[in-house]
Write a protein that holds these residues in place. Structure first.
Motif, PDB file in Angstrom:
ATOM      1  N   ASP A 100       0.760  -1.423  -0.188  1.00  0.00           N
ATOM      2  CA  ASP A 100      -0.094  -0.094   0.037  1.00  0.00           C
ATOM      3  C   ASP A 100       0.887   1.452   0.148  1.00  0.00           C
ATOM      4  O   ASP A 100       0.466   2.375  -0.795  1.00  0.00           O
ATOM      5  CB  ASP A 100      -0.792   0.040   1.031  1.00  0.00           C
ATOM      6  N   ALA A 376     -11.430  -1.026  -0.729  1.00  0.00           N
ATOM      7  CA  ALA A 376     -12.190   0.122   0.208  1.00  0.00           C
ATOM      8  C   ALA A 376     -13.734  -0.502   0.403  1.00  0.00           C
ATOM      9  O   ALA A 376     -14.103  -0.450   1.711  1.00  0.00           O
ATOM     10  CB  ALA A 376     -12.085   1.485  -0.499  1.00  0.00           C
ATOM     11  N   ASP A 379     -13.308  -3.444   2.905  1.00  0.00           N
ATOM     12  CA  ASP A 379     -12.705  -3.308   4.142  1.00  0.00           C
ATOM     13  C   ASP A 379     -13.446  -2.332   4.932  1.00  0.00           C
ATOM     14  O   ASP A 379     -13.515  -2.175   6.203  1.00  0.00           O
ATOM     15  CB  ASP A 379     -11.216  -3.057   3.950  1.00  0.00           C
ATOM     16  N   TYR A 380     -13.978  -1.248   4.302  1.00  0.00           N
ATOM     17  CA  TYR A 380     -14.216  -0.044   5.017  1.00  0.00           C
ATOM     18  C   TYR A 380     -15.844   0.162   4.883  1.00  0.00           C
ATOM     19  O   TYR A 380     -16.200   1.177   5.795  1.00  0.00           O
ATOM     20  CB  TYR A 380     -13.763   1.181   4.615  1.00  0.00           C
ATOM     21  N   GLU A 424      -7.609   6.061   2.440  1.00  0.00           N
ATOM     22  CA  GLU A 424      -6.524   6.317   3.609  1.00  0.00           C
ATOM     23  C   GLU A 424      -7.036   7.110   4.889  1.00  0.00           C
ATOM     24  O   GLU A 424      -6.894   6.752   6.084  1.00  0.00           O
ATOM     25  CB  GLU A 424      -5.267   7.044   3.263  1.00  0.00           C
ATOM     26  N   GLU A 426     -10.276   6.865   5.955  1.00  0.00           N
ATOM     27  CA  GLU A 426     -11.147   5.922   6.362  1.00  0.00           C
ATOM     28  C   GLU A 426     -10.234   4.943   7.097  1.00  0.00           C
ATOM     29  O   GLU A 426     -10.688   4.376   8.257  1.00  0.00           O
ATOM     30  CB  GLU A 426     -11.988   5.207   5.322  1.00  0.00           C
ATOM     31  N   ARG A 427      -9.094   4.634   6.732  1.00  0.00           N
ATOM     32  CA  ARG A 427      -8.366   3.418   7.185  1.00  0.00           C
ATOM     33  C   ARG A 427      -7.691   3.947   8.571  1.00  0.00           C
ATOM     34  O   ARG A 427      -7.849   3.514   9.487  1.00  0.00           O
ATOM     35  CB  ARG A 427      -7.210   3.171   6.208  1.00  0.00           C
ATOM     36  N   GLU A 428      -7.394   5.279   8.478  1.00  0.00           N
ATOM     37  CA  GLU A 428      -6.749   5.773   9.576  1.00  0.00           C
ATOM     38  C   GLU A 428      -8.121   6.074  10.784  1.00  0.00           C
ATOM     39  O   GLU A 428      -7.542   5.698  11.925  1.00  0.00           O
ATOM     40  CB  GLU A 428      -6.244   7.335   9.415  1.00  0.00           C
ATOM     41  N   GLU A 431      -8.225   2.728  12.320  1.00  0.00           N
ATOM     42  CA  GLU A 431      -7.256   2.360  13.073  1.00  0.00           C
ATOM     43  C   GLU A 431      -7.159   2.937  14.487  1.00  0.00           C
ATOM     44  O   GLU A 431      -6.711   2.333  15.600  1.00  0.00           O
ATOM     45  CB  GLU A 431      -5.903   2.638  12.262  1.00  0.00           C
ATOM     46  N   GLY A 621      -5.806  -6.190   8.774  1.00  0.00           N
ATOM     47  CA  GLY A 621      -6.808  -5.521   8.162  1.00  0.00           C
ATOM     48  C   GLY A 621      -7.632  -6.027   7.269  1.00  0.00           C
ATOM     49  O   GLY A 621      -8.595  -5.533   6.652  1.00  0.00           O
TER      50      GLY A 621
END
Length: 699
Positions: A100, A376, A379-380, A424, A426-428, A431, A621
């Motif tokens: 990534d 995305a 995962d989100y 990114e 959304e990933r943060e 996390e 993840g």
């Protein structure tokens, strides 16, 4: 022409060397300042240490970066004079997988090259035309050593060889952008002036270069001139060789082009795609209709059929239809992703028809955008209420615009960068929600590990032996805490841990002595009391436990025997209320937090290294589906792995912990089929490979 081509190229090469020398000197100074600012702005000591390591690596490797970059530019100029011999040296890059962070850097370099090329579009096109006239052959964008794309990618490859983290690499790339790319306009103007003075004319009237810088081809691929994208809205007969995928052209039988090259026999794909796009969206629960079936119905309404299309157009529609059939039949299709893919086949077919590079080039921004959207959405996005999420709405808009952006590769690359940034974010967010669960799991695992280590030390010295109940009480209630805090705060190799172990061994030796030295006893009891006071152990309890144990010395009852010759179980001796009774120790019950339990032996026997490697290969993840004891199947995300125990923390979509599973139990569940990995990270690429194979097999 006043001079030979070789002489003109040598002069250009010298200009290139001057540019490299001056540009890299400025780049190094800018990179030094940027890395120093990174060190000063570090949030904590660990981050500052990593930044300092990056700065040291840069200082040690900047000469190699300079030499490597200079060598690449020299080889590129040499390739202009001897393209067959030298270009292979320039392109020999090792095949590698991109994570990534690597993908984010590729997108960043693409954007740098595109912005720099847009600013010097006309002079860059003029220089390319003059060099083509000089060589007498067409010249690709990446073959011109002074183009922004070549310069920034050559620099990026040298930076990638440094052993620094992604953040430091991005700082170095920004330094290259601020120095090397900003110096290019002047260098290109000088190069054009030089060639004009040498009498080198233009091969043809230069058109402004609309092509965006793209990531390099996969190493080993054959470099051929790819056709340019067709203007949006313009009729696009796919039968024209210059506007068709090389792969599709290769699937046509010999003579097919000549027999079908009649404009009156070709359908306008633009109108067909427009009709398909206007169709109402499939209702929830309704059976899915493939692209070919819908195209046939749309053509029939206009009195046409698929047979009336040119063979290349039929191949294209068949390929896209097969591609989406392969995707929707995957092992896992979450509802948000299913809805996005339902409306994606027409835009993808439209993009592939107008920009043949979409099929031929793995790093085409349209393909990368689809891969990002699939990841995305997997995962989100929530399974319910996803339509209101901004990520879903942005993904739907991006898919809808694929076809219209075929003629705007720079806008397509920008759309890719924007969506990656949104994903990114959304990933943060996920996390941050998960940090608490991971922190608690890590603390729990560390507590269990220390508990287990203290239990091993104490049981290793007393299990299977007999000793006074007073010693068992002291170790179970007090001294185990001294050991626990020494290990927890300072580690097993610390002075505190070694002193606590030494005092324990002295105590055991003293209890085994029939005539203990009074002075030694006094010093030892004083040291034991000091350690208990240091950990804030209850002072009354400490005095009581030490007094009871000292009373055992007065009675001269050691671990080798008891005057009565009777051994008691610890609980029986406690009921009798005599701390001097000898007890048989099997295992100590320590008053410590955590669980010292270990894996069962049957798991050790059932699992092999291959089984364990499958558990280790699970992507943090990523999603898994596991079967509960009652047969219910639950989906969860792998939040992280806590070391050194290897405990896998599984969470729900919002980061809340679902369960914690040891590495061995996870491997056992995978071996027995009770847990499967759900991975859509390569869904599009794998489906495209399958579709290409099927279409090629049909012929």
């Amino acid at each position: 022409m006043a001079v030979s081509a070789d002489a003109a190229l040598r002069m250009l090469r010298e200009r290139g060397r001057q540019f490299v020398t001056r540009g890299m000197r400025n780049c190094q100074a800018r990179a030094n300042d940027a890395l120093f600012a990174l060190v000063e702005g570090a949030a904590d000591a660990d981050e500052q240490s990593r930044c300092m390591d990056a700065m040291r690596t840069w200082h040690g490797g900047r000469r190699a970066v300079n030499e490597g970059f200079s060598r690449r530019v020299d080889l590129a100029f040499a390739a202009l004079g001897d393209r067959a011999r030298t270009l292979s040296q320039l392109s020999a890059e090792p095949l590698r997988l991109v994570d990534d962070e690597g993908l984010a850097e590729i997108i960043m370099v693409d954007a740098m090259a595109a912005a720099a090329a847009a600013a010097i579009r006309q002079p860059l096109a003029e220089l390319g035309a003059r060099v083509e006239a000089l060589l007498g052959t067409p010249l690709g964008t990446r073959e011109l050593p002074l183009s922004p794309e070549f310069v920034i990618w050559a620099f990026a490859r040298e930076v990638a060889a440094l052993d620094v983290d992604s953040r430091a690499r991005q700082v170095l790339l920004r330094a290259g952008e601020d120095t090397l790319l900003r110096a290019l306009p002047e260098v290109i103007d000088q190069a054009n002036e030089l060639l004009r003075d040498l009498g080198v004319g233009l091969a043809a009237e230069p058109e402004p270069a609309a092509e965006v810088a793209q990531a390099p081809e996969l190493p080993g691929a054959v470099e051929t001139a790819a056709p340019g994208p067709q203007p949006a809205g313009a009729p696009r007969p796919a039968a024209l060789c210059g506007s068709a995928s090389r792969w599709l052209l290769a699937t046509l039988p010999p003579g097919c082009m000549a027999s079908e090259d009649d404009d009156g026999a070709r359908q306008d794909l633009t109108e067909l795609f427009g009709a398909l796009a206007r169709e109402p969206q499939r209702r929830c629960g309704a059976p899915r209709q493939g692209l070919l079936a819908r195209a046939q119905a749309a053509l029939a309404q206009r009195g046409g059929s698929l047979a009336g299309l040119h063979p290349l157009d039929r191949k294209l529609l068949t390929l896209v239809d097969t591609l989406f059939e392969a995707m929707v039949s995957g092992t896992w299709m979450p509802m948000p992703l299913s809805e996005l893919l339902d409306s994606a086949d027409v835009p993808v077919a439209e993009l592939a028809s107008r920009d043949p590079a979409f099929i031929d080039k793995p790093w085409h921004p349209g393909r990368r955008l689809l891969n990002e959207i699939i990841s995305a959405a997997t995962d989100y996005l929530d399974q319910e209420g996803y339509a209101d999420q901004s990520l879903f709405q942005r993904a739907a808009e991006a898919i809808e615009s694929l076809g219209s952006l075929a003629a705007e590769p720079q806008r397509l690359a920008q759309l890719l960068a924007e969506f990656v940034a949104l994903a990114e974010d959304e990933r943060e967010r996920i996390e941050k929600l998960a940090e608490r669960e991971l922190g608690e799991a890590a603390a729990r695992e560390r507590t269990n590990l220390v508990h287990r280590r203290v239990a091993d030390v104490l049981n290793g010295r007393l299990a299977g032996r007999s000793c006074p109940l007073a010693l068992v009480n002291l170790l179970e209630q007090a001294w185990c805490r001294v050991l626990f805090l020494a290990w927890f705060s300072s580690g097993e190799h610390s002075q505190q841990w070694r002193v606590a172990i030494h005092l324990l061994d002295q105590l055991l030796g003293l209890l085994g002595d029939d005539r203990p030295d009074a002075e030694l006893v006094e010093r030892l009891w004083g040291a034991l009391g000091e350690r208990l006071e240091e950990i804030a152990f209850d002072s009354f309890e400490a005095r009581r436990l030490l007094a009871e144990l000292r009373g055992c010395l007065a009675r001269r009852a050691g671990p080798s025997g008891y005057p009565s010759g009777t051994l008691w179980a610890p609980e029986e001796a406690r009921q009798l209320g005599d701390p001097g009774l000898l007890v048989a120790v099997t295992s100590l019950n320590l008053a410590l937090p955590g669980d010292p339990g270990t894996e069962g032996e049957e798991e050790e026997y059932l699992l092999s290294d291959i089984d364990l490697s499958r558990a280790d290969s699970l992507r943090v993840g990523g999603w898994v589906e596991l079967e509960e004891a009652g047969g219910e199947r639950v989906r969860a995300r792998l939040l992280g792995v806590v070391q050194p125990s290897g405990t896998h923390v599984l969470s729900d979509r919002e980061g809340g912990a679902v369960r914690r599973v040891s590495r061995r139990r996870l491997a056992l569940a995978m071996k027995e089929g009770r847990l499967i990995a759900l991975d859509n990270s390569r869904l599009f690429e794998q489906a495209l490979e399958q579709a290409l194979g099927r279409v090629a097999a049909v012929g």
